[in-house]
Design a protein around this motif. Structure first.
Motif, PDB file in Angstrom:
ATOM      1  N   UNK A 273      20.814 123.187  17.090  1.00 21.70           N
ATOM      2  CA  UNK A 273      20.129 122.875  18.352  1.00 21.70           C
ATOM      3  C   UNK A 273      20.378 121.459  18.837  1.00 21.70           C
ATOM      4  N   UNK A 274      20.773 120.543  17.932  1.00 18.68           N
ATOM      5  CA  UNK A 274      20.752 119.130  18.263  1.00 18.68           C
ATOM      6  C   UNK A 274      19.323 118.623  18.099  1.00 18.68           C
ATOM      7  N   UNK A 275      19.113 117.353  18.407  1.00 22.02           N
ATOM      8  CA  UNK A 275      17.801 116.737  18.191  1.00 22.02           C
ATOM      9  C   UNK A 275      17.015 116.621  19.488  1.00 22.02           C
ATOM     10  N   UNK A 276      15.833 117.195  19.500  1.00 23.93           N
ATOM     11  CA  UNK A 276      14.804 116.930  20.513  1.00 23.93           C
ATOM     12  C   UNK A 276      13.458 117.207  19.863  1.00 23.93           C
ATOM     13  N   UNK A 277      12.373 116.592  20.329  1.00 21.22           N
ATOM     14  CA  UNK A 277      11.101 116.631  19.604  1.00 21.22           C
ATOM     15  C   UNK A 277      10.569 118.011  19.273  1.00 21.22           C
TER      16      UNK A 277
END
Length: 321
Positions: A273-277
């Motif tokens: 997903x990649x990084x996000x909160x």
């Protein structure tokens, strides 16, 4: 049990309206862009022009969930977001610095964290319970807990989701702070329809979730969580975890040995997903999709340690379990 009757995700992967995507996607390659659908099928053109990326993602996923579930209106709308509508926040702050006199209100109005839940409500004409949770990396878990409480109180169908967006400024900040992120910053939105009763569209269940702060011993907390839910150490068929770049994840890695899971059943969801909160919402959809296509996966554990001191745990079970 809390039945998932619909799920929809827009991400940097081909996840939207793509049943079985969990078997098709691999580690995210960079540079990558958001795999945006044709939003015109979900949002009127006159509204679409005024919506930022995060609002488009949220409304499209929400409407897709409602359509999949085959209902007219959800009883409640709950959204989790770590950083909110960053693009509109950036626009508003730039306007403060560059415009003299009265400022245009649009960017400010759309910059608040609850804009997504409100915009979904307006788009579908919903007048029910409407709530936004923002607790950094545990925002989705808190939203899910709220949805579970509403189902316990008798609500039939609860629309729950999470969304966050990346802007260039975040990358600049991460470089300036020498964060050395293992994955790239991305955007994403995942929405689910949570129901109290099993239906023909139900394909996974949320058994339990917990959100903990100031955690010092993740291994102990995870073991206690599994024990509470009567899951033996070898009873987890799929584990999704958030990378291995901090101390808590080192403890999580040591726990893997006791779970007796083969490598194919241990997935670093941030690599997808990649990084996000609120990427743990992506992980929940990935796990539920995996369960739908693989009947041997009965129990899945999502372990969110994106921030060192935070621990989010979500336990899913297949409908047949």
């Amino acid at each position: 049990m809390y039945y998932i009757t619909a799920a929809s995700t827009i991400s940097h992967q081909p996840t939207f309206q793509n049943e079985g995507f969990s078997a098709l996607i691999g580690p995210l390659e960079m540079p990558s862009t958001l795999a945006s659908p044709d939003y015109k099928g979900f949002i009127e053109a006159s509204l679409l022009r005024r919506m930022s990326k995060i609002l488009r993602m949220s409304v499209a996923c929400a409407k897709d969930c409602i359509s999949q579930a085959g209902i007219e209106q959800p009883d409640a709308i709950i959204v989790g977001t770590g950083l909110g509508c960053l693009l509109d926040t950036e626009k508003f702050l730039n306007n403060v610095l560059t415009i003299e006199g009265m400022l245009p209100p649009t960017s400010f109005i759309q910059s608040t964290h609850n804009t997504m839940a409100g915009q979904i409500s307006l788009s579908i004409g919903n007048h029910g319970y409407n709530m936004t949770h923002t607790q950094n990396s545990l925002s989705f878990e808190h939203a899910l807990l709220d949805a579970m409480l509403l189902v316990d109180e008798g609500e039939q169908n609860v629309l729950i989701g999470a969304a966050d967006e990346a802007i260039d400024f975040l990358s600049e900040v991460s470089i300036a702070l020498h964060l050395n992120l293992q994955q790239k910053l991305t955007s994403g939105a995942s929405f689910f329809m949570l129901s109290r009763e099993k239906s023909v569209t139900s394909f996974a269940c949320v058994k339990d979730t917990v959100a903990l702060g100031l955690v010092t011993n993740a291994e102990k907390e995870i073991s206690a969580f599994l024990q509470k839910n009567d899951i033996p150490s070898n009873g987890v068929d799929l584990l999704l975890f958030s990378g291995s770049s901090n101390g808590l994840n080192a403890q999580v890695n040591s726990l893997l040995e006791g779970l007796s899971l083969e490598k194919a059943r241990q997935v670093d969801y941030l690599s997808l997903s990649g990084i996000y909160p609120t990427a743990s919402a992506f992980a929940v959809h990935y796990a539920a999709d995996k369960m739908k296509s693989d009947r041997f996966i009965k129990t899945a554990l999502i372990c969110n340690t994106l921030i060192h001191s935070n621990l989010g745990l979500t336990l899913l079970q297949s409908v047949e379990a």
